[in-house]
Enzyme design. Structure first.
Site, PDB file in Angstrom:
ATOM      1  N   HIS A 120       0.806  -1.221   0.000  1.00 22.39           N
ATOM      2  CA  HIS A 120       0.000   0.000   0.000  1.00 22.39           C
ATOM      3  C   HIS A 120       0.843   1.277   0.000  1.00 22.39           C
ATOM      4  O   HIS A 120       0.289   2.375  -0.080  1.00 22.39           O
ATOM      5  CB  HIS A 120      -0.905   0.044   1.237  1.00 22.39           C
ATOM      6  CG  HIS A 120      -2.093  -0.857   1.180  1.00 22.39           C
ATOM      7  ND1 HIS A 120      -2.079  -2.117   1.728  1.00 22.39           N
ATOM      8  CD2 HIS A 120      -3.329  -0.682   0.653  1.00 22.39           C
ATOM      9  CE1 HIS A 120      -3.264  -2.678   1.565  1.00 22.39           C
ATOM     10  NE2 HIS A 120      -4.054  -1.832   0.899  1.00 22.39           N
ATOM     11  N   GLY A 121       2.162   1.160   0.103  1.00 21.75           N
ATOM     12  CA  GLY A 121       3.019   2.345   0.119  1.00 21.75           C
ATOM     13  C   GLY A 121       2.810   3.228  -1.095  1.00 21.75           C
ATOM     14  O   GLY A 121       2.995   4.445  -1.030  1.00 21.75           O
TER      15      GLY A 121
END
Length: 195
Positions: A120-121
């Site tokens: 999800h970065g």
């Protein structure tokens, strides 16, 4: 070659492995990793999470260990860093809306410094216009629409793989950390030899 300095962007409930494994691996080969979180000071802790797939339609989330912040957020001097790393989990969901985090990402993008992102970065990168535009980026499959809408090309790597586009290194999630870190080290110019 002297070790490089990497800025790790985290929030509460960032994925545990993506903090600890990356930080310790990079430090083991001589790099410095500063783990920061908005409004947190050096020595304070954040709650991490553990995500896994156990047969449901999406991942489950459990509490991870507490992670120590080792650099006061307000004291970060961006020019001192060689690369930025956006760890995944749930933290990116809210820290990406922080204008200070966005300014940090913009600095690395405009300075053409390496950008590392996992899971999800990529949500942090997407929050800054132009960062993923024209780039091929791996991330958790749930982030594919966001990558596409931001002008990037989503790359569906296998869980144990990573992808490199110039100086941007990306991976799907924590199961890809070995490949991801290996590619990050190459981008940083780190060579490991065995005798």
């Amino acid at each position: 070659m002297p070790g490089k300095k990497i800025l790790m962007l985290c929030g509460e409930f960032t994925e545990e492995y993506e903090i600890f494994v990356f930080q310790q691996g990079m430090e083991a080969v001589g790099h410095t990793v500063h783990v920061i979180c908005p409004d947190k000071k050096k020595g304070e802790m954040i709650q991490t999470s553990l995500h896994d797939f156990e047969g449901h339609q999406t991942y489950i989330e459990r509490f991870g260990h507490l992670a120590e912040i080792n650099k006061t957020f307000s004291e970060v001097v961006l020019d001192e860093y060689d690369a930025v790393y956006c760890a995944g989990g749930r933290g990116p969901e809210y820290i990406r809306t922080d204008k200070r985090i966005q300014a940090m990402v913009r600095h690395f993008h405009e300075a053409k410094k390496p950008i590392f992102t996992i899971c999800h970065g990529v949500q942090i990168l997407i929050a800054v216009d132009g960062v993923v535009r024209g780039k091929k980026v791996a991330a958790l499959g749930a982030c594919e629409p966001e990558v596409t809408l931001a002008g990037g090309t989503y790359i569906d790597v296998k869980p144990h793989e990573a992808y490199v586009d110039g100086t941007m290194v990306s991976a799907k999630g924590w199961t890809g950390l070995a490949a991801f870190m290996r590619e990050c080290l190459k981008v940083l110019g780190t060579q490991i030899t065995h005798s």
